[in-house]
Design a protein around this motif. Structure first.
Motif, PDB file in Angstrom:
ATOM      1  N   GLN A  58       2.002 -41.797 159.216  1.00 25.48           N
ATOM      2  CA  GLN A  58       1.853 -42.181 160.959  1.00 25.48           C
ATOM      3  C   GLN A  58       3.476 -41.411 161.924  1.00 25.48           C
ATOM      4  N   GLU A  59       4.002 -41.663 160.782  1.00 18.69           N
ATOM      5  CA  GLU A  59       5.689 -40.647 161.264  1.00 18.69           C
ATOM      6  C   GLU A  59       5.880 -39.204 161.576  1.00 18.69           C
ATOM      7  N   GLN A  80       3.166 -45.738 156.158  1.00 18.69           N
ATOM      8  CA  GLN A  80       3.305 -45.261 157.817  1.00 18.69           C
ATOM      9  C   GLN A  80       4.121 -44.179 157.873  1.00 18.69           C
ATOM     10  N   ARG A  81       4.842 -43.263 156.702  1.00 23.36           N
ATOM     11  CA  ARG A  81       5.497 -42.154 157.029  1.00 23.36           C
ATOM     12  C   ARG A  81       4.390 -41.522 157.090  1.00 23.36           C
ATOM     13  N   GLN A 127       3.115 -38.909 164.378  1.00 18.35           N
ATOM     14  CA  GLN A 127       3.709 -38.668 165.293  1.00 18.35           C
ATOM     15  C   GLN A 127       4.673 -37.367 166.037  1.00 18.35           C
TER      16      GLN A 127
END
Length: 193
Positions: free
Chosen positions: A59-60, A56-57, A63
């Motif tokens: 992916q952030e 998740q980190r 982005q």
């Protein structure tokens, strides 16, 4: 007869020692194996949770990197489209556009004032800004259409300040625009080589 009795006693002793060994295994080894299994399962869950958090980190961060890249591309495009002429040419283009749009939308321009060109940003930049202050009088709906057309004019400016007031002459729009241009070359300061 003593032989079958002896064999029975031997079987009984072996059975009891097997039962004692089984109970020892059940009391000492099974809880330890169960505890190790529970620890392994807990470690697996924590590893999966940690991996999911890292994914998740990541992916952030991806982005964020994409947004930064789009921002850089937008800035490069904006800088490429900035006019490179003199401040006078920029003022002339702004004046022509303001008067044409005011005429188109039945507004009356009052007191169009141009500030002196000033360097924007830090030392060594070649971005120059010119403030333009004006007052437009007319009907509110015309002011709205005027501002939409001004925004779509393609001129390199930002609205620094704006006020819409009611006056005896109609709606009074006070605007300060900051127009930008690309200076030919940044000025060198003394001591720079």
């Amino acid at each position: 007869m003593s032989s079958p009795l002896r064999a029975s006693r031997l079987r009984l002793a072996l059975g009891l020692s097997g039962a004692v060994a089984g109970l020892a295994v059940a009391f000492f080894l099974l809880p330890d194996a169960s505890q190790q299994l529970a620890q392994k399962l807990k470690a697996k869950r924590e590893a999966e949770l940690n991996r999911n958090q890292q994914v998740q980190r990541l992916q952030e961060l991806q982005q964020l990197a994409d947004r930064i890249q789009r921002g850089r591309e937008t800035l490069a495009d904006l800088e490429a489209r900035l006019p490179k002429g003199s401040a006078g040419e920029l003022q002339w283009n702004l004046s022509n556009t303001l008067h044409a749009l005011a005429k188109k939308h039945n507004l009356r321009l009052q007191s169009v004032k141009y500030g002196l060109p000033s360097r924007e940003g830090g030392r060594g930049t070649n971005l120059e800004a010119v403030d333009v202050e004006f007052v437009a009088l007319g009907v509110y709906a015309n002011h709205k259409a005027f501002m939409h057309d001004l925004e779509g004019s393609g001129l390199p400016f930002a609205v620094r300040d704006g006020r819409l007031e009611e006056s005896p002459e109609g709606a009074r729009l006070n605007i300060v625009l900051r127009a930008f241009r690309k200076a030919t070359a940044p000025e060198r300061e003394e001591g720079e080589a």
